[in-house]
Design a protein around this motif. Structure first.
Motif, mmCIF file in Angstrom:
data_model
loop_
_atom_site.group_PDB
_atom_site.id
_atom_site.type_symbol
_atom_site.label_atom_id
_atom_site.label_comp_id
_atom_site.label_asym_id
_atom_site.label_seq_id
_atom_site.Cartn_x
_atom_site.Cartn_y
_atom_site.Cartn_z
ATOM 1 N N LEU A 66 0.837 -1.194 0.000
ATOM 2 C CA LEU A 66 0.000 0.000 0.000
ATOM 3 C C LEU A 66 0.875 1.248 0.000
ATOM 4 C CD1 LEU A 66 -2.650 -0.899 2.731
ATOM 5 C CD2 LEU A 66 -2.859 -1.149 0.241
ATOM 6 N N VAL A 67 0.483 2.223 -0.825
ATOM 7 C CA VAL A 67 1.087 3.552 -0.838
ATOM 8 C C VAL A 67 -0.069 4.539 -0.873
ATOM 9 C CG1 VAL A 67 2.552 5.183 -2.099
ATOM 10 C CG2 VAL A 67 3.138 2.752 -2.089
ATOM 11 N N SER A 68 -0.086 5.511 0.036
ATOM 12 C CA SER A 68 -1.184 6.480 0.031
ATOM 13 C C SER A 68 -1.088 7.345 -1.227
ATOM 14 C CB SER A 68 -1.156 7.358 1.285
ATOM 15 O OG SER A 68 -0.161 8.350 1.166
ATOM 16 N N GLY A 69 -2.225 7.809 -1.691
ATOM 17 C CA GLY A 69 -2.255 8.691 -2.854
ATOM 18 C C GLY A 69 -1.446 9.957 -2.628
ATOM 19 N N GLU A 70 -1.377 10.427 -1.383
ATOM 20 C CA GLU A 70 -0.622 11.631 -1.047
ATOM 21 C C GLU A 70 0.888 11.385 -1.130
ATOM 22 O OE1 GLU A 70 0.071 14.397 2.877
ATOM 23 O OE2 GLU A 70 -1.901 13.505 2.594
ATOM 24 N N ASP A 71 1.330 10.190 -0.746
ATOM 25 C CA ASP A 71 2.758 9.866 -0.760
ATOM 26 C C ASP A 71 3.260 9.425 -2.134
ATOM 27 O OD1 ASP A 71 2.845 10.421 1.937
ATOM 28 O OD2 ASP A 71 2.876 8.317 2.571
ATOM 29 N N ALA A 72 2.373 8.982 -3.003
ATOM 30 C CA ALA A 72 2.779 8.432 -4.299
ATOM 31 C C ALA A 72 3.690 9.365 -5.105
ATOM 32 C CB ALA A 72 1.550 8.027 -5.110
ATOM 33 N N PRO A 73 3.393 10.665 -5.251
ATOM 34 C CA PRO A 73 4.289 11.517 -6.042
ATOM 35 C C PRO A 73 5.696 11.642 -5.441
ATOM 36 C CG PRO A 73 2.190 12.635 -5.662
ATOM 37 C CD PRO A 73 2.195 11.391 -4.820
ATOM 38 N N ILE A 74 5.793 11.603 -4.118
ATOM 39 C CA ILE A 74 7.089 11.705 -3.442
ATOM 40 C C ILE A 74 7.894 10.426 -3.643
ATOM 41 C CG2 ILE A 74 8.219 11.986 -1.182
ATOM 42 C CD1 ILE A 74 5.643 13.498 -0.315
ATOM 43 N N LEU A 75 7.208 9.294 -3.728
ATOM 44 C CA LEU A 75 7.862 7.992 -3.834
ATOM 45 C C LEU A 75 8.008 7.492 -5.265
ATOM 46 C CD1 LEU A 75 6.122 6.251 -0.801
ATOM 47 C CD2 LEU A 75 8.501 7.042 -0.937
ATOM 48 N N GLU A 76 7.500 8.207 -6.242
ATOM 49 C CA GLU A 76 7.530 7.779 -7.645
ATOM 50 C C GLU A 76 8.946 7.365 -8.056
ATOM 51 O OE1 GLU A 76 5.929 6.687 -11.105
ATOM 52 O OE2 GLU A 76 4.672 7.862 -9.740
ATOM 53 N N GLY A 77 9.100 6.105 -8.485
ATOM 54 C CA GLY A 77 10.392 5.607 -8.941
ATOM 55 C C GLY A 77 11.295 5.066 -7.850
ATOM 56 N N THR A 78 10.818 5.004 -6.606
ATOM 57 C CA THR A 78 11.617 4.539 -5.477
ATOM 58 C C THR A 78 11.813 3.024 -5.543
ATOM 59 O OG1 THR A 78 10.951 6.358 -4.061
ATOM 60 C CG2 THR A 78 11.655 4.348 -2.948
ATOM 61 N N ILE A 79 13.022 2.590 -5.183
ATOM 62 C CA ILE A 79 13.337 1.163 -5.124
ATOM 63 C C ILE A 79 13.681 0.803 -3.682
ATOM 64 C CG2 ILE A 79 14.904 -0.667 -5.894
ATOM 65 C CD1 ILE A 79 15.296 1.004 -8.475
ATOM 66 N N VAL A 80 12.973 -0.191 -3.146
ATOM 67 C CA VAL A 80 13.246 -0.720 -1.812
ATOM 68 C C VAL A 80 13.968 -2.049 -1.995
ATOM 69 C CG1 VAL A 80 12.250 -1.523 0.369
ATOM 70 C CG2 VAL A 80 11.191 0.395 -0.862
ATOM 71 N N ASP A 81 15.159 -2.155 -1.425
ATOM 72 C CA ASP A 81 15.974 -3.355 -1.572
ATOM 73 C C ASP A 81 16.416 -3.829 -0.192
ATOM 74 O OD1 ASP A 81 17.380 -5.420 -2.795
ATOM 75 O OD2 ASP A 81 18.926 -4.128 -3.673
ATOM 76 N N TYR A 82 16.982 -5.013 -0.141
ATOM 77 C CA TYR A 82 17.561 -5.542 1.092
ATOM 78 C C TYR A 82 18.984 -5.946 0.770
ATOM 79 C CZ TYR A 82 18.089 -8.004 5.486
ATOM 80 O OH TYR A 82 18.516 -8.388 6.732
ATOM 81 N N LYS A 83 19.938 -5.424 1.532
ATOM 82 C CA LYS A 83 21.359 -5.687 1.292
ATOM 83 C C LYS A 83 21.966 -6.377 2.507
ATOM 84 C CE LYS A 83 21.715 -2.883 -2.425
ATOM 85 N NZ LYS A 83 22.017 -3.250 -3.738
ATOM 86 N N GLU A 84 22.840 -7.339 2.242
ATOM 87 C CA GLU A 84 23.601 -8.025 3.277
ATOM 88 C C GLU A 84 25.034 -7.520 3.237
ATOM 89 O OE1 GLU A 84 22.801 -10.378 5.531
ATOM 90 O OE2 GLU A 84 20.795 -10.912 4.885
ATOM 91 N N SER A 85 25.661 -7.397 4.405
ATOM 92 C CA SER A 85 27.071 -7.039 4.486
ATOM 93 C C SER A 85 27.682 -7.793 5.661
ATOM 94 C CB SER A 85 27.238 -5.528 4.682
ATOM 95 O OG SER A 85 26.851 -5.159 5.993
ATOM 96 N N LEU A 86 28.959 -7.599 5.899
ATOM 97 C CA LEU A 86 29.618 -8.249 7.036
ATOM 98 C C LEU A 86 29.027 -7.799 8.367
ATOM 99 C CD1 LEU A 86 33.323 -8.125 5.860
ATOM 100 C CD2 LEU A 86 31.807 -10.106 5.911
ATOM 101 N N MET A 87 28.445 -6.609 8.387
ATOM 102 C CA MET A 87 27.865 -6.052 9.609
ATOM 103 C C MET A 87 26.400 -6.453 9.802
ATOM 104 S SD MET A 87 30.415 -4.517 10.874
ATOM 105 C CE MET A 87 29.713 -3.502 12.159
ATOM 106 N N GLY A 88 25.850 -7.220 8.878
ATOM 107 C CA GLY A 88 24.453 -7.618 8.955
ATOM 108 C C GLY A 88 23.699 -7.189 7.720
ATOM 109 N N GLY A 89 22.409 -7.130 7.803
ATOM 110 C CA GLY A 89 21.590 -6.767 6.661
ATOM 111 C C GLY A 89 20.604 -5.681 7.014
ATOM 112 N N GLY A 90 20.049 -5.086 5.986
ATOM 113 C CA GLY A 90 19.050 -4.049 6.213
ATOM 114 C C GLY A 90 18.427 -3.577 4.911
ATOM 115 N N PHE A 91 17.315 -2.899 5.041
ATOM 116 C CA PHE A 91 16.613 -2.362 3.885
ATOM 117 C C PHE A 91 17.294 -1.076 3.429
ATOM 118 C CE2 PHE A 91 13.413 -4.949 5.984
ATOM 119 C CZ PHE A 91 12.895 -5.658 4.910
ATOM 120 N N THR A 92 17.345 -0.878 2.124
ATOM 121 C CA THR A 92 17.830 0.367 1.542
ATOM 122 C C THR A 92 16.712 0.949 0.692
ATOM 123 O OG1 THR A 92 18.764 -0.686 -0.435
ATOM 124 C CG2 THR A 92 20.225 -0.444 1.479
ATOM 125 N N ILE A 93 16.639 2.270 0.667
ATOM 126 C CA ILE A 93 15.620 2.956 -0.120
ATOM 127 C C ILE A 93 16.320 3.952 -1.026
ATOM 128 C CG2 ILE A 93 13.582 4.450 -0.039
ATOM 129 C CD1 ILE A 93 12.956 3.187 2.705
#
Length: 120
Positions: A66-93
């Motif tokens: 879900l993305v609110s209609g109000e947030d959609a223009p701000i988030l247009e083209g955004t990529i949410v990924d998950y990356k692993e490293s030696l220090m652990g993992g986390g989401f990247t935006i």
């Protein structure tokens, strides 16, 4: 037509694991923007049981997002990924609309939306 937000397969895998762990299967993943942080806007991700009338519904890698209609223009083209490293993992935006970010990397602003900056 491209989705407002793209959630990679790696990110979807980790979101589904979190849903199972938190007993949130069947919930929606909400991706949004809130006021705050040094630069004025912060990202938010969480689980939600119901879709509202103004929400956009995206389906990717077995997730209902879900993305609110109000947030959609701000988030247009955004990529949410998950990356692993030696220090652990986390989401990247990666948001192509962000023109400035704070030094700690937790908040941003766009050319059209400055948000409500807070003291860091």
């Amino acid at each position: 037509m491209a989705e407002v937000v793209e959630v990679t397969e790696a990110a979807a895998f980790h979101v589904k694991k979190m849903m199972q762990h938190n007993e949130e299967e069947g919930s929606f993943l909400r991706i949004g923007v809130n006021g705050g942080g040094c630069s004025g806007l912060t990202y938010g991700m969480g689980f939600e049981a119901e879709k509202s009338a103004e929400d956009l519904l995206l389906e990717q890698h077995g997730l209902q997002i879900l993305v609110s209609g109000e947030d959609a223009p701000i988030l247009e083209g955004t990529i949410v990924d998950y990356k692993e490293s030696l220090m652990g993992g986390g989401f990247t935006i990666n948001n192509p609309n962000a023109i400035a970010a704070c030094g700690c990397g937790t908040s941003f602003r766009t050319a059209t939306k400055k948000g409500t900056p807070a003291e860091c």
